[in-house]
Enzyme design. Structure first.
Site, mmCIF file in Angstrom:
data_model
loop_
_atom_site.group_PDB
_atom_site.id
_atom_site.type_symbol
_atom_site.label_atom_id
_atom_site.label_comp_id
_atom_site.label_asym_id
_atom_site.label_seq_id
_atom_site.Cartn_x
_atom_site.Cartn_y
_atom_site.Cartn_z
ATOM 1 C CB VAL A 100 -1.050 -0.067 1.026
ATOM 2 C CG1 VAL A 100 -1.708 1.731 1.716
ATOM 3 C CG2 VAL A 100 -2.341 -1.261 1.134
ATOM 4 C CB CYS A 101 4.031 1.982 1.997
ATOM 5 S SG CYS A 101 5.082 4.066 2.266
ATOM 6 N N GLY A 148 -8.277 12.867 10.456
ATOM 7 C CA GLY A 148 -6.873 12.151 10.475
ATOM 8 C C GLY A 148 -5.584 12.675 9.678
ATOM 9 N N GLY A 155 -10.201 5.743 9.302
ATOM 10 C CA GLY A 155 -8.713 4.554 9.751
ATOM 11 C C GLY A 155 -8.783 3.529 9.100
ATOM 12 C CB ILE A 180 -6.036 9.406 5.544
ATOM 13 C CG1 ILE A 180 -4.794 8.438 5.323
ATOM 14 C CG2 ILE A 180 -6.354 9.635 3.731
ATOM 15 C CD1 ILE A 180 -5.618 6.942 5.255
ATOM 16 C CB ALA A 197 6.016 2.529 5.937
ATOM 17 C CB VAL A 244 -21.591 11.571 7.599
ATOM 18 C CG1 VAL A 244 -21.978 12.302 6.416
ATOM 19 C CG2 VAL A 244 -19.942 13.023 7.185
ATOM 20 C CG HIS A 261 22.749 30.854 11.122
ATOM 21 N ND1 HIS A 261 21.230 30.898 11.872
ATOM 22 C CD2 HIS A 261 23.537 32.115 10.817
ATOM 23 C CE1 HIS A 261 21.596 32.432 11.782
ATOM 24 N NE2 HIS A 261 22.122 32.718 11.096
ATOM 25 N N GLY A 281 -13.425 12.375 8.089
ATOM 26 C CA GLY A 281 -12.562 11.931 9.539
ATOM 27 C C GLY A 281 -11.378 13.220 8.471
#
Ligand code: NAD
Length: 476
Positions: free
Chosen positions: A45-46, A186, A274, A188, A323, A241, A447, A184
């Site tokens: 999936v990743c 979150g 989720g 995603i 992952a 919803v 820096h 959602g």
């Protein structure tokens, strides 16, 4: 289609960031593993429909936003023009295709036998059945289950309308909708919302709870939420919803919340509520492997399941579903199979939300400290005082360290700001090495960089940071 009946010392099921590193690590140490994946391409999936395509799209979003903001600094590029087919080709071929092809080549070159397009299901504790491009059986001495997770789609939203998408559909960039509902708030929802908002879509986020990104500390979420509220049409917290209804004009959503009530029309809907572990339909019971009610496979510190020669790791094993956690577990499982002493016991698993600004944290969070009554001192360095953040016109950031009041050991680090994800590894190293505030404060940081904010946060613990007038030392 081909038929095979083979035996192997190690069978790996799943070719994502848990499975393929496990197979490669085993092959590098004298084992000849077989890696089975039901997908056509390696990477899981990743690589195929998660971390990688979303980050490619977020890179485009960053370019679009920076070009727009540059007008304020005297550089104008005009309005962006989008060639959707070219954008899709960039993400799918130049990025995803290149990486999945690369993983395939790594496996081939290092002695991993890959069986793709094929599903493995257990017949017993030492045998799987193959179905798909390849059929037959594999007998194994050890197995690693690294089958990942799938997007959760509540039945009320699973209406079979392609305009109601999960992350997989949204990342294919089917079109640029005028108005999109994101269910959602979150990881995603906010990452994909950031992409589409940059393309001009009006984004409405509906989040069930009283805050975005539930697991992140509130001081880190605040600067992100401030910017998102400017770039999105609306963010409705404490809202649900109640229903979605496909119509000719769009998807009609009924929203129920404190600040919003009633029906609203959207061109597309993203459901990002989720993910759930991918442990079903594998006949794990035939191998005797336990699964929790929520579908996770319980594992010990070596990532062994209750069946000692069968291991599980990554999203299917336990949270967090990240992952890099799966990749780290892969090494532990393979070392255990090799007979080496090994355990998965990290002090810090970094988390990064690739929004704009990014949020990243590692080790102890304030939320966790409150839950477990852990005492800490908090050192927060505001990016308003960072030279580098000012040159980038992005002072909307914060770097904080959570420090043990007794030993001054660094227990946790949190950053919100652009590039936070690239910087958090310093916190992981400090926490894993048991560094104290002085170790970080006395390490010379270049820096002008954003990394100086980490050094100055540590200086605050020693009584004073160069660029903060009155160091704030909050003891909890
Ligand atoms: P999430 O758990 O991060 O967020 C889901 C959100 O949906 C929660 O805030 C929850 O309160 C809310 N919610 C649940 N049901 C709802 C409903 N009916 N109506 C409104 N809100 C509802 O899940 P996600 O965003 O789908 O991501 C899944 C997982 O994938 C993450 O937890 C993470 O492990 C992984 N992920 C990681 C990254 C990253 O590392 N950058 C990116 C994407 C996904």
């Amino acid at each position: 289609m081909s038929e095979m009946n083979k035996e192997t010392q190690l069978l790996v099921i799943g070719g994502g960031p848990g499975g393929y590193p496990a197979a490669l690590h085993a092959a590098d140490h004298g084992i000849k593993p077989i890696l089975v994946d039901e997908g056509a391409k390696m990477g899981g999936v990743c690589t195929n429909r998660g971390c990688i395509p979303s980050k490619a799209l977020l890179h485009l979003a960053k370019l679009i936003n920076e070009a727009k903001e540059a007008e304020e600094w005297g550089v104008s590029f005009g309005l962006p023009k989008f060639d959707l087919a070219k954008m899709q080709a960039f993400v799918q071929h130049k990025v995803v295709g290149k990486l999945t092809g690369g993983i395939g080549m790594l496996c081939k070159g290092r002695g991993v036998e890959v069986i793709s397009g094929t599903r493995a299901t257990f017949i017993d504790a030492n045998t799987v059945k193959l179905e798909g491009t390849t059929t037959g059986t594999i007998k194994f001495q050890n197995a690693i289950i690294a089958t990942g997770s799938v997007p959760a789609m509540p039945t009320a939203f699973a209406l079979g309308d392609p305009r109601i998408m999960d992350s997989t559909g949204a990342l294919l960039l089917p079109d640029i909708p005028k108005r999109m509902l994101i269910i959602g708030g979150g990881y995603i929802g906010l990452e994909i919302g950031t992409v589409y908002a940059a393309l001009g879509t009006k984004i409405v986020v509906v989040e069930f709870t009283d805050g975005l990104l539930a697991t992140a500390d509130r001081d880190l979420v605040k600067p992100l939420e401030t910017r998102l509220r400017k770039n999105f049409e609306a963010i409705h917290l404490n809202t649900k919803v109640a229903s979605l209804k496909p119509t000719n004009k769009g998807i009609l959503a009924t929203l129920e919340g404190k600040d919003v009530q009633g029906e609203e029309m959207f061109d597309r809907v993203l459901v990002s509520v989720g993910r759930r572990p991918n442990s079903a339909n594998m006949n794990l019971d035939k191998a005797g492997v336990h699964v929790t009610d929520r579908g996770y496979i319980p594992v010990d510190m070596q990532r062994r399941t209750n069946v000692p020669h069968i291991f599980a790791l990554g999203d299917v094993a336990e949270e967090p579903g990240l992952a890099h956690k799966a990749t780290a577990e892969a090494k532990v499982a393979v070392e255990t199979i090799l007979g080496e002493p090994s355990a998965f016991e990290p002090r810090a698993i970094p988390a990064v939300v690739f929004t704009d600004p990014e949020i990243a944290w590692a080790g102890l969070t304030e939320r966790e400290a409150a839950e477990k009554s852990i005492r800490f001192e908090k050192m927060s360095f505001p990016w308003a005082a960072s030279g580098r953040a000012t040159t980038l016109a992005r002072n909307d950031g914060l770097t904080k360290l959570l420090i043990d009041p007794g030993t001054q050991r660094i227990l946790g680090m949190g950053i919100v700001g652009i590039g936070a994800g690239e910087m958090i590894a310093e916190g992981v190293l400090a926490i894993e090495m048991g560094a104290v505030a002085r170790d970080v404060a006395d390490s010379i940081h270049p820096h002008p960089t954003l990394s100086e904010t980490i050094m100055e946060s540590a200086e605050m613990a020693l009584g004073g940071a160069t660029h903060v007038a009155k160091p704030k030392k909050v003891a909890k």
